[in-house]
Motif scaffolding. Structure first.
Motif, mmCIF file in Angstrom:
data_model
loop_
_atom_site.group_PDB
_atom_site.id
_atom_site.type_symbol
_atom_site.label_atom_id
_atom_site.label_comp_id
_atom_site.label_asym_id
_atom_site.label_seq_id
_atom_site.Cartn_x
_atom_site.Cartn_y
_atom_site.Cartn_z
ATOM 1 N N UNK A 145 -7.951 43.544 22.157
ATOM 2 C CA UNK A 145 -6.592 43.932 21.792
ATOM 3 C C UNK A 145 -6.075 44.823 22.920
ATOM 4 N N UNK A 146 -5.143 44.296 23.739
ATOM 5 C CA UNK A 146 -4.630 45.062 24.882
ATOM 6 C C UNK A 146 -3.442 45.946 24.492
ATOM 7 N N UNK A 147 -3.042 46.790 25.417
ATOM 8 C CA UNK A 147 -1.818 47.588 25.270
ATOM 9 C C UNK A 147 -1.715 48.269 23.908
ATOM 10 N N UNK A 148 -2.759 48.975 23.539
ATOM 11 C CA UNK A 148 -2.835 49.567 22.197
ATOM 12 C C UNK A 148 -1.800 50.663 21.962
ATOM 13 N N UNK A 149 -1.103 51.098 23.011
ATOM 14 C CA UNK A 149 -0.018 52.055 22.831
ATOM 15 C C UNK A 149 1.079 51.487 21.950
ATOM 16 N N UNK A 150 1.161 50.161 21.877
ATOM 17 C CA UNK A 150 2.152 49.496 21.015
ATOM 18 C C UNK A 150 1.671 49.403 19.572
ATOM 19 N N UNK A 151 0.393 49.694 19.334
ATOM 20 C CA UNK A 151 -0.214 49.557 18.009
ATOM 21 C C UNK A 151 -1.401 48.619 18.104
ATOM 22 N N UNK A 152 -2.186 48.572 17.022
ATOM 23 C CA UNK A 152 -3.395 47.745 17.056
ATOM 24 C C UNK A 152 -3.298 46.549 16.131
ATOM 25 N N UNK A 153 -3.100 46.765 14.835
ATOM 26 C CA UNK A 153 -3.053 45.648 13.885
ATOM 27 C C UNK A 153 -2.224 46.028 12.669
ATOM 28 N N UNK A 154 -1.522 45.048 12.135
ATOM 29 C CA UNK A 154 -0.825 45.188 10.850
ATOM 30 C C UNK A 154 -1.414 44.135 9.916
ATOM 31 N N UNK A 155 -2.107 44.600 8.885
ATOM 32 C CA UNK A 155 -2.737 43.691 7.925
ATOM 33 C C UNK A 155 -1.710 43.228 6.905
ATOM 34 N N UNK A 156 -1.783 41.946 6.553
ATOM 35 C CA UNK A 156 -0.846 41.336 5.614
ATOM 36 C C UNK A 156 -1.621 40.741 4.439
ATOM 37 N N UNK A 157 -1.065 39.744 3.793
ATOM 38 C CA UNK A 157 -1.633 39.154 2.575
ATOM 39 C C UNK A 157 -2.869 38.302 2.868
ATOM 40 N N UNK A 158 -3.731 38.124 1.853
ATOM 41 C CA UNK A 158 -4.904 37.254 2.032
ATOM 42 C C UNK A 158 -4.503 35.797 2.299
ATOM 43 N N UNK A 159 -5.362 35.100 3.012
ATOM 44 C CA UNK A 159 -5.212 33.651 3.207
ATOM 45 C C UNK A 159 -5.689 32.997 1.912
ATOM 46 N N UNK A 160 -4.858 32.165 1.320
ATOM 47 C CA UNK A 160 -5.219 31.525 0.063
ATOM 48 C C UNK A 160 -6.273 30.437 0.302
#
Length: 168
Positions: A145-160
């Motif tokens: 995960x590059x350029x982490x100054x922009x943020x790392x991850x946004x978790x969303x809904x489960x994969x059905x």
């Protein structure tokens, strides 16, 4: 009489050992993909990921923590067969390098793609996607995960299950 009893005991022991060996061989043949992938792993298993972000068992092992010099996070995830991430996105994108096993990757709105050892997958910035193991194989993947100054991850809904099983 004593010799007959000894011969019978030896035959019984040999029969039990043979049965045990046949059972162990049969067990290992059924699970060979998972065992081979685990033996091929180049990093430790790591810590189990939180259930709110994964379906099934996934284990993360961090290789490079975020810092102000490199602004990059690198790690390894082991997905057990059938395990997968939730939908998620990375502000600066993500690169996956498959080191063992087989898995799936999908970018929102596109077909599921199969990943195999040696594949490199680019997840574009701010684009929803998921990845995980196939039902029959574990998956080992390095992530960058590059350029982490922009943020790392946004978790969303489960994969059905329907989404996961849509691979053709």
């Amino acid at each position: 009489m004593k010799q007959t009893a000894q011969i019978l005991r030896i035959r019984l022991i040999l029969a039990l050992v043979t049965t045990l060996l046949v059972y162990v061989e049969g067990f290992s043949q059924k699970n060979i993909k998972v065992d081979e992938n685990t033996q091929q792993a180049i990093f430790p298993k790591g810590k189990q990921g939180p259930a709110e972000n994964f379906t099934g068992k996934a284990f993360n092992y961090g290789l490079l923590d975020n810092d102000s010099t490199y602004n990059t996070v690198i790690g390894n995830v082991l997905f057990e067969p059938g395990a997968r991430s939730n939908w998620h996105k990375h502000p600066a994108g993500q690169i996956l390098i498959i080191t063992a096993g087989e898995g799936f990757h999908q970018i929102k709105g596109k077909p599921i793609e199969k990943m195999r050892k040696g594949d490199v997958v680019k997840c574009p910035p701010n684009v929803e996607h998921w990845h995980g193991a196939t039902p029959d194989s574990s998956l080992h993947q390095m992530y960058i995960i590059p350029n982490t100054g922009k943020g790392i991850v946004e978790w969303l809904q489960p994969v059905t299950d329907k989404e996961y099983n849509a691979f053709k």
